[in-house]
Design a protein around this motif. Sequence first.
Motif, mmCIF file in Angstrom:
data_model
loop_
_atom_site.group_PDB
_atom_site.id
_atom_site.type_symbol
_atom_site.label_atom_id
_atom_site.label_comp_id
_atom_site.label_asym_id
_atom_site.label_seq_id
_atom_site.Cartn_x
_atom_site.Cartn_y
_atom_site.Cartn_z
ATOM 1 N N GLN A 180 8.238 120.144 50.133
ATOM 2 C CA GLN A 180 7.798 120.734 51.597
ATOM 3 C C GLN A 180 7.714 119.683 52.737
ATOM 4 N N LEU A 181 7.106 118.746 52.237
ATOM 5 C CA LEU A 181 6.981 117.489 53.019
ATOM 6 C C LEU A 181 8.310 116.716 53.213
ATOM 7 N N MET A 182 9.205 116.779 52.203
ATOM 8 C CA MET A 182 10.422 115.987 52.173
ATOM 9 C C MET A 182 11.375 116.535 53.171
ATOM 10 N N LYS A 183 11.093 117.944 53.590
ATOM 11 C CA LYS A 183 11.763 118.426 54.562
ATOM 12 C C LYS A 183 11.410 117.874 55.940
ATOM 13 N N LEU A 184 10.231 117.530 56.193
ATOM 14 C CA LEU A 184 9.946 116.977 57.454
ATOM 15 C C LEU A 184 10.450 115.401 57.682
ATOM 16 N N ILE A 185 10.110 114.940 56.447
ATOM 17 C CA ILE A 185 10.565 113.322 56.583
ATOM 18 C C ILE A 185 12.056 113.283 56.769
ATOM 19 N N LEU A 186 12.767 114.153 56.167
ATOM 20 C CA LEU A 186 14.435 114.078 56.337
ATOM 21 C C LEU A 186 14.633 114.538 57.716
ATOM 22 N N VAL A 187 14.241 115.551 58.535
ATOM 23 C CA VAL A 187 14.489 115.758 59.821
ATOM 24 C C VAL A 187 14.146 114.554 60.763
ATOM 25 N N GLU A 188 13.104 114.129 60.401
ATOM 26 C CA GLU A 188 12.485 112.984 61.263
ATOM 27 C C GLU A 188 13.659 111.867 61.050
ATOM 28 N N GLN A 189 13.990 111.337 60.087
ATOM 29 C CA GLN A 189 14.869 110.374 59.727
ATOM 30 C C GLN A 189 16.189 110.613 60.345
ATOM 31 N N ILE A 190 16.728 111.989 60.113
ATOM 32 C CA ILE A 190 18.041 112.418 61.044
ATOM 33 C C ILE A 190 17.959 111.991 62.458
ATOM 34 N N TYR A 191 16.802 112.461 62.848
ATOM 35 C CA TYR A 191 16.258 112.300 64.544
ATOM 36 C C TYR A 191 16.450 110.962 64.741
ATOM 37 N N ARG A 192 15.846 109.898 64.163
ATOM 38 C CA ARG A 192 15.825 108.536 64.130
ATOM 39 C C ARG A 192 17.304 107.927 63.981
ATOM 40 N N ALA A 193 17.876 108.396 63.150
ATOM 41 C CA ALA A 193 19.364 108.130 62.981
ATOM 42 C C ALA A 193 20.062 108.118 64.350
ATOM 43 N N PHE A 194 19.968 109.412 64.792
ATOM 44 C CA PHE A 194 20.636 109.597 66.110
ATOM 45 C C PHE A 194 20.304 108.756 67.311
ATOM 46 N N LYS A 195 18.941 108.552 67.397
ATOM 47 C CA LYS A 195 18.378 107.634 68.245
ATOM 48 C C LYS A 195 18.998 106.280 68.063
ATOM 49 N N ILE A 196 19.103 105.723 67.012
ATOM 50 C CA ILE A 196 19.613 104.397 66.455
ATOM 51 C C ILE A 196 21.094 104.419 67.144
ATOM 52 N N VAL A 215 6.100 123.283 59.212
ATOM 53 C CA VAL A 215 7.030 124.266 60.054
ATOM 54 C C VAL A 215 7.169 123.679 61.502
ATOM 55 N N ASN A 216 5.906 123.523 62.172
ATOM 56 C CA ASN A 216 5.874 122.963 63.370
ATOM 57 C C ASN A 216 6.351 121.650 63.571
ATOM 58 N N GLY A 217 6.073 120.805 62.636
ATOM 59 C CA GLY A 217 6.946 119.546 62.800
ATOM 60 C C GLY A 217 8.275 119.304 62.420
ATOM 61 N N ILE A 218 8.851 120.143 61.670
ATOM 62 C CA ILE A 218 10.103 120.445 61.519
ATOM 63 C C ILE A 218 10.918 121.015 62.620
#
Length: 159
Positions: free
Chosen positions: A135-151, A17-20
């Motif tokens: 549960q872990l996939m939720k964190l991986i997904l939001v990280e990749q969405i964030y990375r996508a916007f940075k790119i 939850v904290n990571g997401i």
Amino acid sequence: MKIRILTIGKLKEKYLVNGINEYIKRLNAYCKVEMVEVGDEPIPDNASENVENIIKDKEADKIIAKIKDDEYVIVLDLHGKEIDSVAFSKHIEECMIRGKSTITFVIGGSLGLGKSLLQRANYRLCFSKMTFPHQLMKLILVEQIYRAFKIMNNQTYHK
């Protein structure tokens, strides 16, 4: 631009939850993010394939009920297309250029995705052939969405 993440099952682990929440906070600079958790169906021990399909269909119906007609839907699916982070970023950017105001990502339940949900999907994405806890996939997904916007914005981000 709005990103919606629809998932089956409630997130319980505090560290996830904290990571997401951290990535959602970072994403607020680029888009609105909405997380929607839908209750999962109970799975009986030793369920038959037919019972599992009924459960997947019930969960799919719950998710589809939360999706509006104009949303662009990306389902996370082991049989979907595997792409790298740059291609993922370009895909999101192309959706934005085509005027999609809401991109909805769907993470199904532990049994997978029902047929109606796969049919509703605009895109089927596979992060890996490996299996991850939902549960872990939720964190991986939001990280990749964030990375996508940075790119997309030509901003540096650790590799």
